[in-house]
Design a protein around this motif. Structure first.
Motif, PDB file in Angstrom:
ATOM      1  N   VAL A  39       0.813  -1.357  -0.105  1.00  0.00           N
ATOM      2  CA  VAL A  39       0.050  -0.019  -0.094  1.00  0.00           C
ATOM      3  C   VAL A  39       0.800   1.112  -0.063  1.00  0.00           C
ATOM      4  CG1 VAL A  39      -1.791   1.263   1.229  1.00  0.00           C
ATOM      5  CG2 VAL A  39      -2.064  -1.152   1.197  1.00  0.00           C
ATOM      6  N   ALA A  40       1.989   1.241   0.716  1.00  0.00           N
ATOM      7  CA  ALA A  40       2.875   2.402   0.874  1.00  0.00           C
ATOM      8  C   ALA A  40       3.551   2.636  -0.483  1.00  0.00           C
ATOM      9  CB  ALA A  40       3.798   2.211   1.994  1.00  0.00           C
ATOM     10  N   ALA A  41       3.838   1.456  -1.229  1.00  0.00           N
ATOM     11  CA  ALA A  41       4.517   1.458  -2.538  1.00  0.00           C
ATOM     12  C   ALA A  41       3.731   2.095  -3.593  1.00  0.00           C
ATOM     13  CB  ALA A  41       5.236   0.313  -2.985  1.00  0.00           C
ATOM     14  N   VAL A  42       2.451   1.798  -3.657  1.00  0.00           N
ATOM     15  CA  VAL A  42       1.406   1.976  -4.700  1.00  0.00           C
ATOM     16  C   VAL A  42       1.158   3.603  -4.197  1.00  0.00           C
ATOM     17  CG1 VAL A  42      -0.729   1.795  -5.590  1.00  0.00           C
ATOM     18  CG2 VAL A  42       0.649  -0.155  -5.218  1.00  0.00           C
ATOM     19  N   THR A  43       0.715   3.908  -3.192  1.00  0.00           N
ATOM     20  CA  THR A  43       0.283   5.149  -2.711  1.00  0.00           C
ATOM     21  C   THR A  43       1.560   6.338  -3.042  1.00  0.00           C
ATOM     22  OG1 THR A  43      -0.903   4.244  -0.817  1.00  0.00           O
ATOM     23  CG2 THR A  43      -0.399   6.806  -0.907  1.00  0.00           C
ATOM     24  N   GLU A  44       2.685   5.905  -2.796  1.00  0.00           N
ATOM     25  CA  GLU A  44       3.827   7.065  -3.142  1.00  0.00           C
ATOM     26  C   GLU A  44       3.972   7.061  -4.661  1.00  0.00           C
ATOM     27  OE1 GLU A  44       6.437   9.912  -1.712  1.00  0.00           O
ATOM     28  OE2 GLU A  44       4.837   8.936  -1.093  1.00  0.00           O
ATOM     29  N   MET A  45       4.011   5.883  -5.372  1.00  0.00           N
ATOM     30  CA  MET A  45       4.102   6.074  -6.576  1.00  0.00           C
ATOM     31  C   MET A  45       3.048   6.754  -7.323  1.00  0.00           C
ATOM     32  SD  MET A  45       6.632   4.025  -8.266  1.00  0.00           S
ATOM     33  CE  MET A  45       5.470   3.811  -9.894  1.00  0.00           C
ATOM     34  N   ALA A  46       1.804   6.873  -7.050  1.00  0.00           N
ATOM     35  CA  ALA A  46       0.876   7.684  -7.591  1.00  0.00           C
ATOM     36  C   ALA A  46       1.116   9.098  -7.340  1.00  0.00           C
ATOM     37  CB  ALA A  46      -0.425   6.994  -7.186  1.00  0.00           C
ATOM     38  N   ALA A  47       1.604   9.377  -5.994  1.00  0.00           N
ATOM     39  CA  ALA A  47       1.761  10.813  -5.533  1.00  0.00           C
ATOM     40  C   ALA A  47       2.975  11.526  -6.504  1.00  0.00           C
ATOM     41  CB  ALA A  47       2.209  10.657  -3.946  1.00  0.00           C
ATOM     42  N   ARG A  48       4.052  10.608  -6.694  1.00  0.00           N
ATOM     43  CA  ARG A  48       5.299  11.027  -7.379  1.00  0.00           C
ATOM     44  C   ARG A  48       5.141  11.157  -8.759  1.00  0.00           C
ATOM     45  NH1 ARG A  48      10.349  11.532  -4.160  1.00  0.00           N
ATOM     46  NH2 ARG A  48       9.711  10.957  -1.864  1.00  0.00           N
ATOM     47  N   PHE A  49       4.509  10.202  -9.380  1.00  0.00           N
ATOM     48  CA  PHE A  49       4.644   9.859 -10.683  1.00  0.00           C
ATOM     49  C   PHE A  49       3.041   9.855 -11.241  1.00  0.00           C
ATOM     50  CE2 PHE A  49       8.203   7.597  -8.853  1.00  0.00           C
ATOM     51  CZ  PHE A  49       9.266   8.523  -9.232  1.00  0.00           C
ATOM     52  N   PRO A  50       2.229  10.777 -11.348  1.00  0.00           N
ATOM     53  CA  PRO A  50       1.101  10.747 -11.660  1.00  0.00           C
ATOM     54  C   PRO A  50       0.921  10.422 -13.264  1.00  0.00           C
ATOM     55  CG  PRO A  50       1.645  13.153 -11.259  1.00  0.00           C
ATOM     56  CD  PRO A  50       2.743  12.252 -10.868  1.00  0.00           C
ATOM     57  N   ASN A  51       1.840  10.610 -14.100  1.00  0.00           N
ATOM     58  CA  ASN A  51       1.970  10.535 -15.417  1.00  0.00           C
ATOM     59  C   ASN A  51       2.600   9.367 -15.825  1.00  0.00           C
ATOM     60  OD1 ASN A  51       0.132  12.724 -15.933  1.00  0.00           O
ATOM     61  ND2 ASN A  51       1.824  14.120 -15.450  1.00  0.00           N
ATOM     62  N   ALA A  52       3.096   8.548 -14.895  1.00  0.00           N
ATOM     63  CA  ALA A  52       3.616   6.928 -15.264  1.00  0.00           C
ATOM     64  C   ALA A  52       2.920   6.349 -16.327  1.00  0.00           C
ATOM     65  CB  ALA A  52       3.916   5.993 -14.121  1.00  0.00           C
ATOM     66  N   ARG A  53       3.800   5.796 -17.106  1.00  0.00           N
ATOM     67  CA  ARG A  53       3.283   4.868 -18.365  1.00  0.00           C
ATOM     68  C   ARG A  53       3.797   3.420 -18.500  1.00  0.00           C
ATOM     69  NH1 ARG A  53       4.164   6.038 -23.376  1.00  0.00           N
ATOM     70  NH2 ARG A  53       5.845   7.510 -22.980  1.00  0.00           N
ATOM     71  N   LEU A  54       2.952   2.462 -18.717  1.00  0.00           N
ATOM     72  CA  LEU A  54       3.254   1.214 -18.753  1.00  0.00           C
ATOM     73  C   LEU A  54       4.135   1.081 -20.427  1.00  0.00           C
ATOM     74  CD1 LEU A  54       3.816  -1.585 -17.566  1.00  0.00           C
ATOM     75  CD2 LEU A  54       1.453  -1.894 -18.766  1.00  0.00           C
ATOM     76  N   LEU A  55       5.415   0.223 -20.410  1.00  0.00           N
ATOM     77  CA  LEU A  55       5.984   0.303 -21.992  1.00  0.00           C
ATOM     78  C   LEU A  55       5.642  -1.132 -22.355  1.00  0.00           C
ATOM     79  CD1 LEU A  55       9.307   2.694 -21.291  1.00  0.00           C
ATOM     80  CD2 LEU A  55       7.045   3.232 -22.133  1.00  0.00           C
ATOM     81  N   ASP A  56       5.639  -1.875 -21.688  1.00  0.00           N
ATOM     82  CA  ASP A  56       5.326  -3.444 -22.160  1.00  0.00           C
ATOM     83  C   ASP A  56       4.212  -3.644 -21.564  1.00  0.00           C
ATOM     84  OD1 ASP A  56       5.499  -6.062 -22.954  1.00  0.00           O
ATOM     85  OD2 ASP A  56       7.483  -6.330 -21.962  1.00  0.00           O
ATOM     86  N   THR A  57       3.133  -4.178 -22.240  1.00  0.00           N
ATOM     87  CA  THR A  57       1.679  -4.525 -21.799  1.00  0.00           C
ATOM     88  C   THR A  57       1.767  -6.233 -21.546  1.00  0.00           C
ATOM     89  OG1 THR A  57       0.910  -4.456 -24.144  1.00  0.00           O
ATOM     90  CG2 THR A  57       0.559  -2.508 -22.851  1.00  0.00           C
ATOM     91  N   SER A  58       2.991  -6.586 -22.140  1.00  0.00           N
ATOM     92  CA  SER A  58       2.953  -8.240 -21.903  1.00  0.00           C
ATOM     93  C   SER A  58       4.413  -8.600 -21.136  1.00  0.00           C
ATOM     94  CB  SER A  58       2.993  -8.872 -23.147  1.00  0.00           C
ATOM     95  OG  SER A  58       1.616  -8.699 -23.788  1.00  0.00           O
ATOM     96  N   PRO A  59       4.272  -8.186 -19.888  1.00  0.00           N
ATOM     97  CA  PRO A  59       5.810  -8.359 -19.197  1.00  0.00           C
ATOM     98  C   PRO A  59       5.964  -9.950 -18.843  1.00  0.00           C
ATOM     99  CG  PRO A  59       4.100  -7.494 -17.812  1.00  0.00           C
ATOM    100  CD  PRO A  59       3.544  -7.455 -18.961  1.00  0.00           C
ATOM    101  N   PRO A  60       7.273 -10.350 -18.874  1.00  0.00           N
ATOM    102  CA  PRO A  60       7.411 -11.700 -18.290  1.00  0.00           C
ATOM    103  C   PRO A  60       7.289 -12.189 -16.999  1.00  0.00           C
ATOM    104  CG  PRO A  60       9.672 -10.441 -18.650  1.00  0.00           C
ATOM    105  CD  PRO A  60       8.356  -9.664 -19.156  1.00  0.00           C
ATOM    106  N   ARG A  61       7.074 -13.225 -16.805  1.00  0.00           N
ATOM    107  CA  ARG A  61       6.584 -13.825 -15.459  1.00  0.00           C
ATOM    108  C   ARG A  61       7.691 -14.461 -15.020  1.00  0.00           C
ATOM    109  NH1 ARG A  61       1.648 -12.234 -12.908  1.00  0.00           N
ATOM    110  NH2 ARG A  61       0.592 -10.905 -14.348  1.00  0.00           N
ATOM    111  N   MET A  62       7.729 -14.693 -13.770  1.00  0.00           N
ATOM    112  CA  MET A  62       8.838 -15.638 -12.914  1.00  0.00           C
ATOM    113  C   MET A  62       8.558 -17.185 -13.480  1.00  0.00           C
ATOM    114  SD  MET A  62       9.921 -14.056  -9.305  1.00  0.00           S
ATOM    115  CE  MET A  62      11.093 -15.130  -9.097  1.00  0.00           C
ATOM    116  N   GLU A  63       9.543 -17.710 -13.903  1.00  0.00           N
ATOM    117  CA  GLU A  63       9.210 -19.150 -14.264  1.00  0.00           C
ATOM    118  C   GLU A  63       9.292 -20.279 -13.088  1.00  0.00           C
ATOM    119  OE1 GLU A  63      11.622 -20.465 -17.481  1.00  0.00           O
ATOM    120  OE2 GLU A  63      11.358 -18.703 -18.673  1.00  0.00           O
ATOM    121  N   ALA A  64       8.310 -20.109 -12.304  1.00  0.00           N
ATOM    122  CA  ALA A  64       8.123 -20.770 -10.924  1.00  0.00           C
ATOM    123  C   ALA A  64       6.652 -21.440 -10.969  1.00  0.00           C
ATOM    124  CB  ALA A  64       8.513 -19.878  -9.851  1.00  0.00           C
TER     125      ALA A  64
END
Length: 405
Positions: free
Chosen positions: A366-391
Motif C-alpha cells: 500500500v505504501a509503495a502504490v500510494t507513493e508511486m501515484a503521488a510522485r509519478f501521476p503520469n507514469a506509463r507502462l511500456l510493455d503490456t505483456s511483461p514476462p513472469r517468473m518461471e516458477a
C-alpha cells in the motif's frame, strides 16, 4: 483427473500469467497430475475458495518436512536417480512452513511476536522512509525496469532490517532467493548452498555479538525453555528471508501492472489515493503473487472431487484458481475491479499455515502504490505483456518496463 505437463504449473506467460491455462485446467476437472523437474510428480487442485479452504485445513494433507523429503527421495529413486546423493533445497527444511501440529505451533510461536499488528505498525516509519528514498532516486523520462529498480528493493531492504542482515548484502541475498523460488535445480541448489553458508555466518556473528535483529532473537529464542534446533533455526531463516520479500515484491509489481495496463485505473488512483488498499486487495484476488500453495503430502488416500489421490502424493492447491472462482465473487471474476465489493481470496493461505507476514506485506504494498501515484501521476507502462517468473509457486512479474513522469 487430467494429466498436464510442467508448463501448466509455471507462471511464465506474459501479462496476467497463466490464468487462461488455469481456467482450462479447472474446466477439465478439479485435480491434475503434473511432472516437474527431476521427475517429481505433483497433484494440483484447481477448485473454488470454499473447497480450497477445506483442503488447506485438512490434517490429511501433511506439511511435515521429513515426510516431504522422504516422498521426494522415493520418487527420485523410482526414476533411477541416486536419491541419497541428491541434495534438496534448504527451503524444504523443518521450518514452520514444513511442520505439523504442535511442532508447527511451537515454531510459529517463536517467530510470531515479531509480526503482530503492533510490531508491524512500528515499521510504518521505516517503510515510508525507504519507499520515499527509493522512489526519489528513480530517473524520470527514460525507460526503466520497475522490478529491479524498486519493487524488490523495498521488501528486501525491509526484511534485512527486520532480520538484522547487513543492508549491503541485499543484492547478494536477493540473487540467491530469486533462484530458490524457481523450478530449476541447477540454479536452486547452488543458491541453497550459498545461502546456508551465509546464514551460518550470520548466526555465528549474532552469537558472538548480539543485536536487535530477528536472527539474534531466534538464536536466543525460548518459549517455556524450548529453543530451536540447528536445523529448525536454519529452515526458519530460509523461510523468513525468501518469504519475507519475494512474494511482497511480486505483489507490488503485479499491482502496478494491473493499474498501469489500463491508464484510466491509474488516473483513478492518482485522483483518489485511498484506492491504494483496494488495488492491492484486488490484485491478491485477481493476480496473486503466490500462485500455488507450497507442498503438502497425503497421509492416506484422499478423494478430491472425482479423483482419489493416493497416499504419499505431493499436492498443491491453486490459489489463483480459487481467486478466479466464479463462486468467490459477485460477478466478473476475470475482471480487475477497484470497486469490487467481494474480494475473497486465499493469497495468504488459510488454516494453521496462513501467512504470518501478511500485515507487513500489505503495509509495504500500500505504501509503495500510494507513493508511486503521488510522485509519478503520469507514469506509463511500456510493455503490456511483461514476462513472469518461471516458477510453480510464486507468480510475480519478472520485469516491468515503465516510463516515470
Amino acid at each position: 483427473m487430467s494429466t498436464v505437463d510442467t508448463s501448466a504449473l509455471v507462471t511464465n506467460q506474459p501479462g496476467y500469467g497463466n490464468h487462461v491455462a488455469e481456467r482450462t485446467l479447472a474446466a477439465a476437472g478439479k485435480v491434475h497430475l503434473a511432472q516437474v523437474p527431476r521427475g517429481i510428480k505433483i497433484w494440483v487442485v484447481t477448485d473454488g475458495v470454499d473447497e480450497a479452504k477445506e483442503l488447506l485445513a485438512d490434517p490429511r494433507l501433511s506439511k511435515s518436512s521429513p515426510l516431504l523429503q522422504s516422498v521426494i527421495r522415493e520418487q527420485l529413486a523410482e526414476t533411477g536417480q541416486e536419491a541419497d546423493e541428491v541434495q534438496l533445497s534448504g527451503m524444504f527444511g523443518p521450518s514452520m512452513m514444513y511442520s505439523d501440529g504442535e511442532d508447527h505451533a511451537r515454531l510459529r510461536r517463536l517467530v510470531s511476536k515479531s509480526f503482530t499488528p503492533k510490531q508491524v505498525d512500528r515499521l510504518q516509519p521505516l517503510v515510508d522512509r525507504l519507499t520515499g528514498e527509493l522512489l526519489a532516486g528513480l530517473p524520470t523520462g527514460v525507460p526503466l525496469d520497475l522490478v529491479s529498480e524498486f519493487t524488490y528493493k523495498l521488501p528486501i531492504t525491509v526484511i534485512c532490517e527486520v532480520l538484522g542482515l547487513p543492508v549491503e548484502d541485499r543484492e547478494q541475498v536477493h540473487g540467491w532467493t530469486s533462484a530458490l523460488v524457481l523450478d530449476d535445480p541447477e540454479r536452486t541448489m547452488p543458491a541453497s548452498r550459498a545461502m546456508e553458508a551465509y546464514l551460518g555466518r550470520q548466526i555465528a556473528r549474532v552469537r558472538h555479538t548480539p543485536d536487535d535483529g530477528l536472527i539474534c532473537s531466534l538464536v536466543h529464542a525460548s518459549v517455556d525453555g524450548d529453543m530451536l534446533t540447528a536445523d529448525e533455526l536454519m529452515a526458519q531463516l530460509f523461510l523468513l528471508v525468501v518469504g519475507g520479500h519475494e512474494t511482497t515484491s511480486g505483489l507490488i509489481a503485479n499491482t502496478m501492472y494491473a493499474l498501469l495496463v489500463q491508464p484510466d485505473r491509474w488516473r483513478r488512483l492518482v485522483e483518489d489515493p485511498a484506492l491504494a488498499r483496494a488495488a492491492v486487495d484486488e490484485t491478491l484476488r485477481f493476480d496473486a503473487p503466490t500462485r500455488n500453495t507450497t507442498h503438502r503430502v497425503t497421509v492416506e488416500p484422499m478423494r478430491i472431487g472425482d479423483t482419489v489421490v493416493p497416499k504419499n502424493a505431493i499436492v498443491m492447491v491453486s490459489l489463483s484458481a480459487a481467486g478466479r472462482d466464479p463462486g468467490s465473487t459477485a460477478d466478473r471474476p476475470d475482471e480487475f475491479d477497484l470497486h469490487r465489493a467481494d474480494r475473497r481470496h486465499l493469497a495468504f493461505g488459510y488454516g494453521p499455515h496462513n501467512c504470518l507476514g501478511r500485515n507487513l506485506a500489505l503495509l509495504q504494498a500500500v505504501a509503495a502504490v500510494t507513493e508511486m501515484a503521488a510522485r509519478f501521476p503520469n507514469a506509463r507502462l511500456l510493455d503490456t505483456s511483461p514476462p513472469r517468473m518461471e516458477a510453480s509457486i510464486v507468480g510475480g512479474i519478472a520485469k516491468l518496463q515503465v516510463l516515470l513522469q
